[in-house]
Every structure is written in C-alpha cells, then in structure tokens.
Design a protein around this motif. Sequence first.
Motif, PDB file in Angstrom:
ATOM      1  N   LYS A  88     -32.822 -37.975  36.493  1.00 21.01           N
ATOM      2  CA  LYS A  88     -33.627 -38.840  35.627  1.00 21.01           C
ATOM      3  C   LYS A  88     -32.990 -40.216  35.488  1.00 21.01           C
ATOM      4  N   LYS A  89     -33.839 -41.215  35.265  1.00 18.80           N
ATOM      5  CA  LYS A  89     -33.354 -42.581  35.008  1.00 18.80           C
ATOM      6  C   LYS A  89     -32.484 -42.522  33.751  1.00 18.80           C
ATOM      7  N   GLY A  90     -31.308 -43.158  33.799  1.00 22.60           N
ATOM      8  CA  GLY A  90     -30.405 -43.126  32.640  1.00 22.60           C
ATOM      9  C   GLY A  90     -29.324 -42.067  32.753  1.00 22.60           C
ATOM     10  N   ASP A  91     -29.455 -41.138  33.725  1.00 20.17           N
ATOM     11  CA  ASP A  91     -28.417 -40.109  33.936  1.00 20.17           C
ATOM     12  C   ASP A  91     -27.098 -40.760  34.345  1.00 20.17           C
ATOM     13  N   ILE A  92     -25.987 -40.153  33.935  1.00 21.46           N
ATOM     14  CA  ILE A  92     -24.659 -40.589  34.402  1.00 21.46           C
ATOM     15  C   ILE A  92     -24.323 -39.724  35.613  1.00 21.46           C
ATOM     16  N   VAL A  93     -24.072 -40.358  36.756  1.00 23.73           N
ATOM     17  CA  VAL A  93     -23.780 -39.567  37.964  1.00 23.73           C
ATOM     18  C   VAL A  93     -22.425 -39.936  38.543  1.00 23.73           C
ATOM     19  N   ILE A  94     -21.838 -38.971  39.237  1.00 27.25           N
ATOM     20  CA  ILE A  94     -20.641 -39.240  40.019  1.00 27.25           C
ATOM     21  C   ILE A  94     -20.972 -38.903  41.465  1.00 27.25           C
ATOM     22  N   ALA A  95     -20.622 -39.816  42.386  1.00 23.71           N
ATOM     23  CA  ALA A  95     -20.885 -39.605  43.813  1.00 23.71           C
ATOM     24  C   ALA A  95     -19.606 -39.945  44.571  1.00 23.71           C
ATOM     25  N   GLY A  96     -18.870 -38.927  44.977  1.00 24.29           N
ATOM     26  CA  GLY A  96     -17.604 -39.157  45.678  1.00 24.29           C
ATOM     27  C   GLY A  96     -16.635 -39.896  44.776  1.00 24.29           C
ATOM     28  N   LEU A  97     -16.224 -41.117  45.193  1.00 21.07           N
ATOM     29  CA  LEU A  97     -15.251 -41.904  44.418  1.00 21.07           C
ATOM     30  C   LEU A  97     -15.937 -42.866  43.448  1.00 21.07           C
ATOM     31  N   GLU A  98     -17.277 -42.881  43.448  1.00 18.88           N
ATOM     32  CA  GLU A  98     -18.007 -43.852  42.612  1.00 18.88           C
ATOM     33  C   GLU A  98     -18.780 -43.131  41.497  1.00 18.88           C
ATOM     34  N   TYR A  99     -19.099 -43.892  40.436  1.00 16.83           N
ATOM     35  CA  TYR A  99     -19.874 -43.313  39.335  1.00 16.83           C
ATOM     36  C   TYR A  99     -20.742 -44.404  38.716  1.00 16.83           C
ATOM     37  N   GLY A 100     -21.605 -44.014  37.783  1.00 17.72           N
ATOM     38  CA  GLY A 100     -22.415 -45.025  37.093  1.00 17.72           C
ATOM     39  C   GLY A 100     -23.632 -44.408  36.428  1.00 17.72           C
TER      40      GLY A 100
END
Length: 529
Positions: free
Chosen positions: A232-244
């Motif tokens: 969902k829009k607004g979710d906090i995600v982590i992808a490998g070495l990056e997040y946001g």
Amino acid sequence: MGHTPIASNEETIEDTLVQDESDTTETTPRPPVVTIMGHVDHGKTSLLDYIRKSKVASAEAGGITQHIGAYQVTQKGHIITFIDTPGHAAFSKMRLRGANATDIVVLVVAADDGVMPQTIESIKHAKDAEVPIIVAINKIDKEGVAIDKVKQVLSTHDVISEEWGGDVLMVGVSAHTGEGIDELLESITLTAEMSEIKAVVNKPASGVVLEARLDKGRGKVTTILVQSGTLKKGDIVIAGLEYGKIKQIIDDNGKPIKEAGPSTPVEILGLSGVPDSGAEVLVVESERKAREVADFRKTKDRETKLQKQQAEKMDNFFSKMEEGEVSTVNVLLKSDVHGSSQALVEAIEELSTDEIKVKVVSSGVGAINNTDISLASASDAIVFGFNVRTDAVARKTADTEGVRIEYYSIIYNLIDDMKAIMGGVLGPELSENIIGMASVKDVFRSPKFGDIAGCMVDEGIVKRDSPIRVLRESIVIYEGELESLRRFKDDVKEVKSGTECGIGVLNYTDVQPGDQIEVFERIERARKL
C-alpha cells in the motif's frame, strides 16, 4: 565451558523481519507469473508485444530487450503477469532472477533458428527453479520451417512434447500474424489452474526487486513484483540495502494506484537508494526498524567487500610471484539501470584468461562524471558507458587526461569490443561516430508533423534520416531515427553547428526542452580477434 551464550545482535535484527505466517492463514488464488525466456532475437518481446498490443520491441536498442519488463494481460477473465527477460548471454543473471520470481516459463524457440545456446541455458534455469515449461515455437509463418525438428532437438534436453509422451505443452505461434497466441494463453491458464497458484492477500507485502534506476524527474525508481500480501501507498519497505516510505505506486500502464496485491508488477518511488536487482522486498512496521536493518546490512556488505579486496590483494601477490606479471585490462562501467550494470560486470569479468585479466575497477548507475574519469585515469582504465553519456566537465577532463570512453547501447557490441581490446586488435576509433549534438530549446506541436523539437546545433552537423539518441541529463532515454529536419519552413538535408533548426523524431513524442539530441553514423568495420 564457563561461557554464557548470547544470541547475536545480527540474528535478532534480521529475524525480526521474518513475519510468522501460521498455517491457518487463508490463501486465495493469484495470477500466474510467467517468464518469457529464450535465445536472443527469437521473438520474445515481439510475442509479448502482440499479446499486449503495444510497442515495446522497437524502443529497445536493436530490438533487443535489455531490462526486465513486467506486464499484466487479461485472457478470458484470467489475469496473467508476464516478465520479459533479455536473451543475450550476458544477461543470464537477469534470466535467473526472472526464473526465481516465476510460476511458469514460456520458452520461445524460433522455428527457423532452432535450439540455441541460450535456449539450453533457459531450460537449465527453469529446471533448477522447478518451474513448469511451456514451449512457444515462434515464426511458424515463415516458409519451410520444420517444427518437428525443433521438438526433436528439445527432446534431447529432456523437454519432451505431450504429443510425444512427455509432459511439456508445445504451441506453434507467430508474433507477426498472431497465429496460435490464444492457444498459448489458454495453455498458460490451464497450467496455472493445475499448479493451484495461491498467496496470502491480507498481510504486509513481500516481493522481489526486478529492476531499479535513477530517473531525472522522479528520482529512484524501483520495479518490484509483489509476491504475497498487499503493498500500500505509505508502507515502510526495506529492499536489500535500501529502505523508505512508499510515496507512489505505479502500475504497468504508468498509472498511479493505491495498492497492489500478489503477482502484481509495480514501480515504487520513495526508497533511499537504488537496490540491487533480485533483492527481497519486505514491508516493516516502522521507519526506525527499516533504517536499523538497512544500516546493519550495509555494514555487513562493506565488511564482505573489504574481505574480498584483502583476499584479492593476497591472491594477486602470490600469483605474480608464481608466474610473473599478468596483463590486466581495467574497466570502469556506468549504466542506466542496476540490472544491466550487474549483468555486464559479470560478463566482462568472465572474459579473463590465463594471460589477460579483466578487472572492473568501478561500476555504477547514472551519467559518467568527473570522479569516474579521475578514477579511470588513476587506474589506467577504459570507461564504458552503457546507455549513458559523459557530462561536459568530465568530457574535458577525459580529453586532458587521455582517458578513453566508449559508448554502447547493445550489449554484445560491448562484449565483442572487449574481446577485441584483449586481443589488442581494436583501434581507439568508435564503430559509431557521433557527428552532431543539438540541444532542445522548445517543443512545438504540429497537427501535420507531430512533435517538432526546436533545437540549436551545438556541435558538428545534424543530418536528416540519421540514427539519433535523445539524452536527458546525459542518460539515453530513446534511440531512433531523425525523421524530419527543417530550417524555418524549409525541409533541409543537413544543418551545421551554430544554426537553429526543427527536428522531428520518428515514433517518439516525449522530447522536452533541455534534452539533447545526439546524431551519429554507424561505421561498418571488420572485427578480428
């Protein structure tokens, strides 16, 4: 032994990401994810094009897919997600990523060409991933093609047609006329039903990064495939070495959406950087947690790289002692997207032989800048730009320092040149000669001629009917042909430096003020190794 064991911080940080999913969690059917694989130029993208009724193939350099495209189509009420992977040998890493994220592999084999090296490699990837294969024998509209011969060669690689007592569906198709396409789509939905493909919908999303790149207007753009849960829009995600925090979710048609369920390919904006292709994507409960994990992973990544460098130094030291000096070709590589960069580094380094070692001193995404040139100069490296260009300051530095820069938009031209450089037979001249550069000052909409870019020719000469590239912030965003060239109201054949002109680009409508138009000519040369 007198010691009290303590669980390492490393485990606790990573393990908190893995959410317990009980067996009672309700799963629902999801669309199948289908990867189209096969040898280069066997018509994978054209086939998908026909299915999507769109124009992807012509936009790729030389009609060869260089990035992972992901799309959804609907067949008689059933949604199917397609991943189109490049066929060139250097992209085996990309193909492998495709196979890891997929439920069904459609293996495209050209009826006139038959089974080729990458066909065999694709079979291996599919079998390793334990994914069912459907064979699409393409180009059946060509005269004198022998479909049975293709089936016979495939059977030697343990891909046996149902008609011959095996378990593989084989469909004759033509991406040109559309023959057999419906039958192929029905075979996919049938295989999907038999495989009972399901996922949990009502939970935080998880998925995989297919591609990531830097975009001038939008920043860091990451293409992901949602595999389970709902993003969902607004979710906090982590992808490998990056997040946001996800600022925007865009579907495969370029439209913003609020959420995406399992098997949906989407672009997301909002990550801190450009993650590696193939990285796992997870939704976490807080930004603090995401930052903690990302920092931890970056530290671990730095340590691994450092250990590798130390090991390499020792290896180099001992190997030089044993066998005398080994010739080394140093390469600095910049690319437009992460997936190409990763695949290219592997392909280039694999060219190393006992006598000549190829070393990629640095690789990255984005325009070639001054730092790159300084590093290339210090390490005596050749600079390769794949779909990117050098900025003006770096170009001057390169001239002063004598750094050689080569530009490519088709992968195997780069590999061929690299082999030739190793053989010491390739002169410094380009196989493509840039003859002119024009900067776009304004864009005019003409009902008769379409979009016309009002340009100033900055250097060289602009010729009508020449191949061109449109650059935005030194990144190649389109490759095509210069269709019309006008000076005031007159059609002209060429325009020289310092002159204003109107340029019409064939089949392209996204030219913007500030873009540059690079005009080049292709020089055919005999290559030797």
